[in-house]
Motif scaffolding. Structure first.
Motif, PDB file in Angstrom:
ATOM      1  N   LEU A  25      24.950 -25.227  29.072  1.00  0.00           N
ATOM      2  CA  LEU A  25      24.368 -25.138  30.484  1.00  0.00           C
ATOM      3  C   LEU A  25      24.962 -24.827  31.674  1.00  0.00           C
ATOM      4  CD1 LEU A  25      21.225 -23.638  30.977  1.00  0.00           C
ATOM      5  CD2 LEU A  25      20.920 -26.462  31.531  1.00  0.00           C
ATOM      6  N   GLY A  26      24.980 -23.707  32.110  1.00  0.00           N
ATOM      7  CA  GLY A  26      25.593 -23.898  33.507  1.00  0.00           C
ATOM      8  C   GLY A  26      24.217 -23.542  34.734  1.00  0.00           C
ATOM      9  N   ILE A  27      24.071 -23.951  35.626  1.00  0.00           N
ATOM     10  CA  ILE A  27      23.440 -24.373  37.043  1.00  0.00           C
ATOM     11  C   ILE A  27      23.730 -23.729  37.976  1.00  0.00           C
ATOM     12  CG2 ILE A  27      22.897 -27.079  36.584  1.00  0.00           C
ATOM     13  CD1 ILE A  27      20.387 -26.237  37.852  1.00  0.00           C
ATOM     14  N   GLU A  48      23.799 -16.651  23.374  1.00  0.00           N
ATOM     15  CA  GLU A  48      22.453 -17.645  23.429  1.00  0.00           C
ATOM     16  C   GLU A  48      21.311 -17.780  24.081  1.00  0.00           C
ATOM     17  OE1 GLU A  48      25.936 -22.027  23.432  1.00  0.00           O
ATOM     18  OE2 GLU A  48      25.641 -20.651  25.405  1.00  0.00           O
ATOM     19  N   CYS A  49      20.146 -18.445  23.854  1.00  0.00           N
ATOM     20  CA  CYS A  49      18.981 -18.452  24.189  1.00  0.00           C
ATOM     21  C   CYS A  49      18.842 -19.150  25.699  1.00  0.00           C
ATOM     22  CB  CYS A  49      17.941 -18.004  24.260  1.00  0.00           C
ATOM     23  SG  CYS A  49      16.385 -17.774  24.208  1.00  0.00           S
ATOM     24  N   ILE A  50      18.576 -19.645  26.809  1.00  0.00           N
ATOM     25  CA  ILE A  50      18.253 -20.411  27.413  1.00  0.00           C
ATOM     26  C   ILE A  50      16.918 -21.210  27.291  1.00  0.00           C
ATOM     27  CG2 ILE A  50      17.752 -20.985  29.776  1.00  0.00           C
ATOM     28  CD1 ILE A  50      18.893 -18.698  30.418  1.00  0.00           C
ATOM     29  N   MET A  51      16.553 -22.259  26.341  1.00  0.00           N
ATOM     30  CA  MET A  51      15.315 -22.876  26.717  1.00  0.00           C
ATOM     31  C   MET A  51      15.013 -24.091  26.901  1.00  0.00           C
ATOM     32  SD  MET A  51      15.215 -21.442  23.164  1.00  0.00           S
ATOM     33  CE  MET A  51      13.700 -22.434  22.618  1.00  0.00           C
ATOM     34  N   THR A  52      13.578 -24.283  26.995  1.00  0.00           N
ATOM     35  CA  THR A  52      12.928 -25.634  28.312  1.00  0.00           C
ATOM     36  C   THR A  52      11.727 -25.878  27.049  1.00  0.00           C
ATOM     37  OG1 THR A  52      12.241 -26.123  30.481  1.00  0.00           O
ATOM     38  CG2 THR A  52      11.697 -23.863  29.149  1.00  0.00           C
ATOM     39  N   ASN A  53      11.692 -27.311  27.813  1.00  0.00           N
ATOM     40  CA  ASN A  53       9.522 -27.431  27.014  1.00  0.00           C
ATOM     41  C   ASN A  53       9.302 -27.852  28.834  1.00  0.00           C
ATOM     42  OD1 ASN A  53      11.041 -29.802  29.365  1.00  0.00           O
ATOM     43  ND2 ASN A  53      11.239 -31.555  27.529  1.00  0.00           N
ATOM     44  N   TYR A  79      16.369 -28.560  29.424  1.00  0.00           N
ATOM     45  CA  TYR A  79      16.572 -27.400  29.240  1.00  0.00           C
ATOM     46  C   TYR A  79      17.900 -27.247  28.900  1.00  0.00           C
ATOM     47  CZ  TYR A  79      13.315 -25.527  33.011  1.00  0.00           C
ATOM     48  OH  TYR A  79      13.056 -25.630  33.999  1.00  0.00           O
ATOM     49  N   TRP A  80      18.093 -25.786  28.381  1.00  0.00           N
ATOM     50  CA  TRP A  80      19.863 -26.123  26.903  1.00  0.00           C
ATOM     51  C   TRP A  80      19.958 -24.918  26.487  1.00  0.00           C
ATOM     52  CZ3 TRP A  80      14.977 -28.416  25.228  1.00  0.00           C
ATOM     53  CH2 TRP A  80      14.470 -28.365  24.447  1.00  0.00           C
ATOM     54  N   CYS A  81      20.822 -24.387  25.924  1.00  0.00           N
ATOM     55  CA  CYS A  81      21.476 -23.633  25.481  1.00  0.00           C
ATOM     56  C   CYS A  81      21.409 -24.055  23.809  1.00  0.00           C
ATOM     57  CB  CYS A  81      22.066 -22.943  26.030  1.00  0.00           C
ATOM     58  SG  CYS A  81      22.645 -22.721  27.287  1.00  0.00           S
ATOM     59  N   GLY A  86      21.935 -21.592  15.634  1.00  0.00           N
ATOM     60  CA  GLY A  86      21.529 -23.441  15.298  1.00  0.00           C
ATOM     61  C   GLY A  86      22.023 -23.915  16.407  1.00  0.00           C
ATOM     62  N   GLU A  87      22.536 -23.638  17.087  1.00  0.00           N
ATOM     63  CA  GLU A  87      23.726 -24.995  17.451  1.00  0.00           C
ATOM     64  C   GLU A  87      22.823 -25.222  18.707  1.00  0.00           C
ATOM     65  OE1 GLU A  87      27.382 -24.825  17.991  1.00  0.00           O
ATOM     66  OE2 GLU A  87      28.084 -24.458  15.715  1.00  0.00           O
ATOM     67  N   ARG A  88      22.624 -26.619  19.108  1.00  0.00           N
ATOM     68  CA  ARG A  88      21.950 -26.923  20.325  1.00  0.00           C
ATOM     69  C   ARG A  88      23.320 -27.296  21.319  1.00  0.00           C
ATOM     70  NH1 ARG A  88      16.822 -30.501  21.390  1.00  0.00           N
ATOM     71  NH2 ARG A  88      16.657 -30.379  23.419  1.00  0.00           N
ATOM     72  N   GLY A  89      23.063 -26.532  23.237  1.00  0.00           N
ATOM     73  CA  GLY A  89      24.240 -27.587  23.474  1.00  0.00           C
ATOM     74  C   GLY A  89      23.861 -28.551  24.054  1.00  0.00           C
TER      75      GLY A  89
END
Length: 234
Positions: A25-27, A48-53, A79-81, A86-89
């Protein structure tokens, strides 16, 4: 003095608006703490897809960039990618505050031996320049314990090691910033995923901020952003 201060502030803002990238993830701006009404942009790779809770998140997305404007408390979260395989950054904890101080610290884990500078930043609603460095004496704490005084609103470490890892805050005029986790990655062994910072409190399941292109038949004039609830991957 006024012009010198103005130049220093503008240099700080220019530097702070540059994006920073970790293993995924970049910000931009390159920090994890934001005042209400600010905005930030997230970046992921092409597959990749940006993910968040975080709750109720929506964004203006352009390909693999996600711009979140006029942030509120509910934008605080993790937040993560996620890649298509299926890999999580690496995860990034973002905090939005209505207070008067935030702490600028490295967004991603830093290698042992790297120099690190922590900066205490302020926000004045009447200040048209927005977020500015304190440029005055303030105190810094790690894991709730006072560790030193920053005469210009900064505290620097010439070469960090694992003992520097922890939750940092800065205090100025009886106001304290939210905590920011500094992670240090060992360099004497083959690279391994850095331990995740303490999770940001949230009861929401992960949400994918995924961009879909317009259908090939041209039935829709524009793409759309999907907010998909996804289950955690083990």
């Amino acid at each position: 003095m006024f012009w010198l201060t103005l130049i220093l502030v503008l240099l700080h803002l220019t530097r702070g608006n540059s994006p920073c990238f970790g293993r995924s993830l970049g910000i931009s701006p390159c920090r994890t703490q934001f005042f209400k009404q600010e905005s930030f942009t997230l970046y992921c790779g092409a597959d990749e897809c940006i993910m968040t809770n975080s709750k109720s998140v929506s964004c203006s997305q352009k390909r693999h960039e996600c711009n979140i404007g006029l942030v509120r408390d509910y934008h605080s979260g993790t937040y993560w990618c996620d890649s298509n395989s299926g890999e999580r950054g690496e995860v990034v904890n973002i905090t939005v505050t209505g207070g008067s101080l935030i702490l600028e610290s490295p967004v991603h884990p830093v290698p042992e031996g790297s120099p690190v500078t922590l900066r205490c930043l302020s926000h004045k609603s009447s200040n048209q320049l927005g977020v500015t460095p304190i440029n005055q004496s303030c105190t810094f704490s790690r894991d709730g314990r006072l560790i030193g005084l920053g005469l210009t609103g900064e505290m620097s470490f010439a070469a960090v090691n694992r003992s520097h890892e922890g939750l940092y805050t800065c205090t100025f005029s009886d106001d304290e910033s939210p905590g920011s986790w500094l992670a240090v990655r060992a360099t004497s062994f083959p690279p391994t995923p850095a331990p995740a910072p303490p999770p940001h409190p949230s009861s929401s399941p992960p949400i994918g901020l995924c961009w879909t292109a317009p259908p090939p038949d041209g039935s829709s004039g524009r793409g759309r952003m999907l907010l998909e609830k996804k289950t955690q991957r083990s």
